[in-house]
Each structure stands twice: as structure tokens, then as C-alpha cells.
Design an enzyme around this catalytic site. Structure first.
Site, PDB file in Angstrom:
ATOM      1  N   GLY A   1     -21.686  19.252 -21.938  1.00 42.12           N
ATOM      2  CA  GLY A   1     -21.982  20.659 -21.747  1.00 42.12           C
ATOM      3  C   GLY A   1     -23.678  20.740 -21.670  1.00 42.12           C
TER       4      GLY A   1
ATOM      5  N   GLY B   1     -26.446  20.633 -23.339  1.00 35.44           N
ATOM      6  CA  GLY B   1     -27.203  20.198 -24.811  1.00 35.44           C
ATOM      7  C   GLY B   1     -28.259  20.674 -24.857  1.00 35.44           C
TER       8      GLY B   1
ATOM      9  N   LYS C   1     -34.839  23.116 -18.685  1.00 34.97           N
ATOM     10  CA  LYS C   1     -34.462  21.829 -19.536  1.00 34.97           C
ATOM     11  C   LYS C   1     -35.169  21.538 -20.643  1.00 34.97           C
ATOM     12  CE  LYS C   1     -33.027  17.021 -18.023  1.00 34.97           C
ATOM     13  NZ  LYS C   1     -32.897  16.138 -16.885  1.00 34.97           N
TER      14      LYS C   1
ATOM     15  N   ASP D   1     -31.427  17.510 -30.478  1.00 38.27           N
ATOM     16  CA  ASP D   1     -32.312  18.650 -30.824  1.00 38.27           C
ATOM     17  C   ASP D   1     -32.568  19.629 -29.783  1.00 38.27           C
ATOM     18  OD1 ASP D   1     -33.902  17.415 -29.052  1.00 38.27           O
ATOM     19  OD2 ASP D   1     -35.369  16.817 -30.293  1.00 38.27           O
ATOM     20  N   GLY D   2     -31.707  19.513 -28.806  1.00 35.77           N
ATOM     21  CA  GLY D   2     -31.859  20.407 -27.522  1.00 35.77           C
ATOM     22  C   GLY D   2     -33.369  20.432 -26.632  1.00 35.77           C
TER      23      GLY D   2
ATOM     24  N   ARG E   1     -35.845  23.502 -13.530  1.00 31.21           N
ATOM     25  CA  ARG E   1     -35.130  22.812 -12.540  1.00 31.21           C
ATOM     26  C   ARG E   1     -34.461  23.758 -11.648  1.00 31.21           C
ATOM     27  NH1 ARG E   1     -31.179  17.850 -14.188  1.00 31.21           N
ATOM     28  NH2 ARG E   1     -29.956  19.478 -15.053  1.00 31.21           N
TER      29      ARG E   1
ATOM     30  N   ARG F   1     -20.688  20.131 -11.211  1.00 27.04           N
ATOM     31  CA  ARG F   1     -20.689  18.812 -11.149  1.00 27.04           C
ATOM     32  C   ARG F   1     -19.053  18.150 -11.208  1.00 27.04           C
ATOM     33  NH1 ARG F   1     -25.143  17.852 -15.364  1.00 27.04           N
ATOM     34  NH2 ARG F   1     -26.035  19.755 -15.387  1.00 27.04           N
TER      35      ARG F   1
ATOM     36  N   ASP G   1     -20.759  13.413 -15.154  1.00 22.24           N
ATOM     37  CA  ASP G   1     -21.553  14.602 -15.554  1.00 22.24           C
ATOM     38  C   ASP G   1     -22.894  14.758 -14.521  1.00 22.24           C
ATOM     39  OD1 ASP G   1     -21.621  12.588 -17.571  1.00 22.24           O
ATOM     40  OD2 ASP G   1     -23.276  13.655 -18.313  1.00 22.24           O
TER      41      ASP G   1
HETATM   42  P1  AMP Z   1     -28.111  12.998 -19.702  1.00 21.97           P
HETATM   43  O1  AMP Z   1     -27.781  11.423 -20.050  1.00 21.97           O
HETATM   44  O2  AMP Z   1     -29.154  13.525 -19.610  1.00 21.97           O
HETATM   45  O3  AMP Z   1     -27.155  13.203 -18.665  1.00 21.97           O
HETATM   46  O4  AMP Z   1     -27.034  14.073 -20.950  1.00 21.97           O
HETATM   47  C1  AMP Z   1     -25.909  13.879 -21.379  1.00 21.97           C
HETATM   48  C2  AMP Z   1     -25.480  14.819 -22.327  1.00 21.97           C
HETATM   49  O5  AMP Z   1     -26.214  14.595 -23.481  1.00 21.97           O
HETATM   50  C3  AMP Z   1     -25.577  16.329 -21.848  1.00 21.97           C
HETATM   51  O6  AMP Z   1     -24.564  16.823 -22.139  1.00 21.97           O
HETATM   52  C4  AMP Z   1     -27.007  16.772 -22.274  1.00 21.97           C
HETATM   53  O7  AMP Z   1     -27.209  18.159 -22.242  1.00 21.97           O
HETATM   54  C5  AMP Z   1     -26.926  16.073 -23.591  1.00 21.97           C
HETATM   55  N1  AMP Z   1     -28.224  15.682 -24.263  1.00 21.97           N
HETATM   56  C6  AMP Z   1     -29.313  14.995 -23.565  1.00 21.97           C
HETATM   57  N2  AMP Z   1     -30.265  15.074 -24.470  1.00 21.97           N
HETATM   58  C7  AMP Z   1     -30.148  15.882 -25.305  1.00 21.97           C
HETATM   59  C8  AMP Z   1     -30.867  16.693 -26.260  1.00 21.97           C
HETATM   60  N3  AMP Z   1     -32.068  16.191 -26.809  1.00 21.97           N
HETATM   61  N4  AMP Z   1     -30.347  17.600 -27.225  1.00 21.97           N
HETATM   62  C9  AMP Z   1     -29.117  17.974 -26.890  1.00 21.97           C
HETATM   63  N5  AMP Z   1     -28.239  17.451 -25.996  1.00 21.97           N
HETATM   64  C10 AMP Z   1     -28.910  16.527 -25.140  1.00 21.97           C
HETATM   65 MG    MG Z   2     -26.670  14.782 -17.476  1.00 27.37          MG
END
Ligand code: AMP
Ligand code: MG
Length: 484
Positions: free
Chosen positions: A89, A91, A112, A124-125, A175, A182, A251
Site C-alpha cells: 500500500g 506507505g 510522495k 517513516d512515510g 507525481r 498497479r 507493485d
Molecule cells: P518501493 O520500493 O518504493 O516501490 O516501495 C515499496 C513499498 O514500501 C511501498 O509500499 C512503499 O509505500 C513503501 N515505502 C517505501 N519507502 C517508505 C517509507 N519511507 N515509509 C513508509 N513506507 C515506505
Molecule cells: Mg513502489
């Protein structure tokens, strides 16, 4: 917020069942400061900045105040990450709404790096400035290379630090995507085992992206077919310019066929099919030459999620879906050959074309030739002198190519025009990207803006671009990081 920049929101996704998303607002940030705003994209979206000042823009693109009619959500999705299934989801992202432009095109507007959501797990979002500017730069470059992609509208510094391997400056990227649906969105809903929800998602996606197949007899099967076509086209485009996505988890594969999620991606310089840049991709799962294989693998995961909708008889459903998935290789090969014909300016088809292409690529690999610049050389646009061009094997290859060029009523005018339309003169060279990001981290945005300007016109000869066309002389291998 009082000022309106012409957002025209119509939020269809947020009306879907609760399980599809979490209603959430971006977490406010301390001291937002707008770093870059994409005026050309804004104008395509019919946005209007005439009545807004920089402070208000910063507030707006940090999500500290949401526009009227925004209905912000984090979207649920799952994904196979390096082959392992996980419920994920958004994050660290929030969809603030779907904007309709004057000609009724629908765009997701997403922040983002906008703070924690229900899907943040241990994260940490937040996002750091470097990776958000990197996504901005490379996604815009992909757009100007004529490759379907999400776009980047703005980057705002948050005025807060994010803790990574070191303390980094926090940032939020806006974005823009034709949607953030997806393969993983389907996997998430399919994993809940509620057929009615899966049907809702199917209808939603078809309505939004592929209305032409609305009246087809088997909508799920048709959707699989059209998504397969889109994804074949996309990966062919990546192969054409030497783009390596780096993290092709399900994803990160969009249903609309846009390139999405610019993490550890980078462009190949010297030609090597096994090229991998991502530090975490130890096995080379997402190496350059594996991208088509993985595209097919991801599409098979998509097909699995659609099984309950394809046929009540599971065996029949699997058989029908498998047939479509197995059409991938032939489609890919055909389109790959066409793409290579364009890169070499060939007219018509010849059954020996494949050998001509493979021999060139093998030579490039053996001699470690720069992928982009070898095609520039063939277009008589010499970027750098290289004694390998005097090599006997290459000269022999050129003779064969020249013979082939003469067939099917081709002319030098025609073939050069064709070659120039598909072979970029300039790509985001890894060392140039790093240079621009390092300067931006030191508050100097000039190299970044200059690089963006150069990448805006990759097929057109530009005297100023020469230093951006030369590959790095560094011996050590370039590495990228996920940028989370
Ligand atoms: P990605 O590798 O960028 O496609 O991210 C994979 C998953 O990790 C997705 O669900 C993102 O929302 C989550 N995610 C990546 N970085 C963070 C972060 N700093 N805090 C929370 N969720 C994250
Ligand atoms: Mg991603």
C-alpha cells in the site's frame, strides 16, 4: 485553501469500497519551500499560477493545506517484491485527487513523501530531496524520450530532516499519473478472496483506461490482453534507450502501461545485457536483459489475480489466461525486431535482420561500446573518437548493414530521419545525474536545471549537449540505491 490554481477534482477512486484505501491527509511539514515547479506540465494540465505566490505554492505542494474538493487517500496494493508476495500500500504517498483537464483527461495527483499511512509498516512515510529530484529528472527525461511515464509536477523541501544512512533533507514530490493502478492493486483485492470486490476493480479499470473493451464478452481476458500489449510496448521502449528500471516488482508495474516508481533506475552506458545498477539486486533479477522476462512473469501474476473473473471453471480460466501469457514471446520478438529496424533505419523486413542485430550487439558487448553513442556513430554523429570503429569486424558488419539499407526503396534521407527519431543523442548519464543531485543538495539547483533542459530535447542536435553525451571515464561501477 482559498487560492485556486484551477484544480478540477473528480475523485472516483475514493468512492470505491473501504478495503481499497485509507482516507488520510498528508502529515503537515514544518517549513515547506518550493524547489521546482514543472510549468510545461502544469500548462498541459490547464493549471493556472497567476494568482498564487511562492509561499502559497509551497504550502500547496507540501500538502499543508489541501485544495477544495480534494479527497485524499492512501491506496492499498500488494506486490511480489523480488519474487516474494507482500501486502503493501502507499506507505509514504497520498493521492490528493483526480484532476480533469479541459479536454477531460483524468490525472492522479499524488504526493510522495507525505508522511505515515496505515500502510507504512516500519517506514517513516518520508522521502529525501535527492531521490525525489532524481525521480523528477528521470521521469521527465523518459517523457521527452517519448516513453509512457508518470510525470513530476513539483518538488518541495519540507524543512525537516529524514533519517537514512545519514541525516538528509526531506522533500515531497508531486507525481502525476494517468492512474496509480498497479498489477499489485489486483493482487491485493484478489488476495482478499472477495469476487465482488474484484469485479468492482475490473470494471473500474476498464472504465477508466480501456473503455473500448467494456462490451467484450470476457472482460477479464480482454483486459489481460490489452495490458500485455501495453507492457510489451513499454519494455521495448526501455530496451530501445537502455533504461534499467531496477525494481520491477509487481507493485511497480502500472496497469496503464506507464513507467512508474523511479527508485534505483539508471541508464546503461557500455552495452552489457547483464547490467544491474541497484545495490540490492544481488542476483541480477532486474538486469537489462531480464526486463522482458520479468515483464512476462509479472503479467502471469496479473493473470492469476484475474482467474476468478475469467471463468467459473478454474481449469478453463487458467488455460485461457495461459494462452495469452504465452503469446508474450512472439509479440515481444516481433516488436523488438521492429524497434531494432527503426534504430538502424531499415525499411521492410528481412528474415536475416535478427542476425544483423545480434551481431552488432555482440560486437558492442565484446568491445564495451557505449550503447547510445554507437547508434550516434551510425547516424554519423560522432560524439567521441573510438579506435574500435576501425575494427575489422565492425567494418564488415557495416558493409552488411549498408547492403541491407539499400533494400525496399530506402534512401539516406529516409533512414536517417527514422534513426534520428528513435536513437536519443542524450540520455541522463549517471555521473551527470549525480553531479546535479549533489549540487542540489548543497542548494545549487543550476546543474540540475541545465541537465533538465538538455534532456528536454534528446533527439535534436544541440551544441551545448556535448559534455552531457560523453560517458563517465570512471572505472568503478555505478551503483544506485532504493532511495526510500
Ligand atoms: P518501493 O520500493 O518504493 O516501490 O516501495 C515499496 C513499498 O514500501 C511501498 O509500499 C512503499 O509505500 C513503501 N515505502 C517505501 N519507502 C517508505 C517509507 N519511507 N515509509 C513508509 N513506507 C515506505
Ligand atoms: Mg513502489
Amino acid at each position: 485553501m482559498n487560492v485556486n490554481i484551477n484544480w478540477n477534482f473528480d475523485n472516483s477512486y475514493s468512492k470505491l469500497p473501504e478495503s481499497f484505501k485509507e482516507n488520510i491527509k498528508p502529515v503537515k511539514v514544518k517549513n515547506p519551500e518550493l524547489i521546482i515547479l514543472n510549468k510545461s506540465l502544469a500548462s498541459d494540465l490547464d493549471l493556472d499560477f497567476s494568482n498564487i505566490n511562492k509561499i502559497e505554492l509551497s504550502t500547496l505542494f507540501a500538502g499543508n493545506e489541501l485544495p477544495e474538493d480534494s479527497n485524499s487517500i492512501a491506496q492499498a496494493y500488494a506486490g511480489h517484491q523480488f519474487g516474494h508476495f507482500t501486502m503493501l500500500g502507499d506507505g509514504r504517498a497520498v493521492l490528493i485527487g483526480e484532476h480533469l483537464s479541459k479536454n477531460k483527461e483524468r490525472y492522479d495527483i499524488q504526493f510522495k513523501g507525505s508522511g505515515k499511512t496505515a500502510f507504512s509498516r516500519n517506514g517513516d512515510g518520508r522521502a529525501a530531496l535527492g531521490p525525489m529530484l532524481r525521480e523528477y529528472l528521470i521521469s521527465e527525461s523518459m517523457h521527452y524520450l517519448n516513453i509512457p511515464t508518470t510525470r513530476s509536477l513539483a518538488v518541495v523541501k519540507t524543512g525537516e530532516d529524514v533519517i537514512r544512512e545519514a541525516l538528509l533533507k526531506g522533500a515531497i514530490l508531486t507525481r502525476v499519473a494517468s492512474s496509480h493502478l498497479r498489477v499489485g492493486t489486483f493482487q491485493y483485492i484478489a488476495a482478499r478472496n472477495k469476487k465482488d470486490e474484484l469485479e468492482i476493480l475490473l470494471d473500474y479499470v476498464i472504465n477508466r483506461h480501456f473503455p473500448k473493451i467494456l462490451s467484450s464478452k470476457n472482460k477479464a481476458l480482454e483486459l489481460l490482453k490489452v495490458v500485455l500489449e501495453k507492457q510489451v510496448d513499454l519494455v521495448i521502449n526501455w530496451m530501445r534507450v537502455g533504461f534499467i528500471h531496477g525494481v520491477m516488482n509487481t507493485d511497480n508495474m502500472s496497469i496503464s502501461g506507464e513507467t512508474i516508481d523511479y527508485g534505483p533506475c539508471a541508464f546503461m552506458d557500455s552495452y552489457d545485457p547483464k547490467t544491474v545498477f541497484s545495490s540490492i539486486d544481488k542476483m541480477g533479477r532486474y538486469a537489462y536483459c531480464n526486463q522482458p522476462v520479468i515483464t512476462k512473469w509479472n503479467l502471469a501474476r496479473f493473470a492469476e489475480s484475474l482467474i476468478p473473473l475469467i471463468d467459473e471453471n478454474q481449469d478453463k480460466a487458467v488455460k485461457a489466461a495461459t494462452e495469452i501469457i504465452n503469446s508474450f514471446e512472439n509479440k515481444y520478438e516481433e516488436k523488438w525486431l521492429d524497434m531494432m529496424r527503426d534504430k538502424l533505419g531499415l525499411a521492410g523486413k528481412d528474415e536475416k535482420d535478427k542476425f544483423l542485430f545480434i551481431d552488432l550487439l555482440t560486437w558492442m558487448h565484446d568491445k564495451k561500446m557505449d550503447y547510445t553513442n554507437t547508434f550516434c556513430h551510425l547516424m554519423e554523429d560522432e560524439i567521441q573518437k573510438n579506435k574500435n570503429y576501425e575494427d575489422k569486424d565492425f567494418k564488415n558488419w557495416k558493409l552488411r548493414w549498408n547492403e541491407r539499407l539499400k533494400t525496399n526503396n530506402n534512401s539516406s534521407e529516409k533512414y536517417l530521419k527514422l534513426m534520428k527519431s528513435v536513437n536519443p543523442l542524450v540520455i541522463p548519464r549517471n555521473h551527470k545525474v549525480e553531479e546535479a543531485l549533489n549540487a542540489a543538495n548543497q542548494n545549487d539547483l543550476k546543474p540540475f536545471l541545465k541537465l533538465l533542459e538538455i534532456l528536454d530535447n534528446p533527439y535534436k542536435k544541440n551544441k551545448d549537449a556535448i559534455e552531457y553525451q560523453i560517458p563517465s571515464a570512471a572505472k568503478e561501477k555505478y551503483q544506485t540505491f532504493c532511495g526510500t
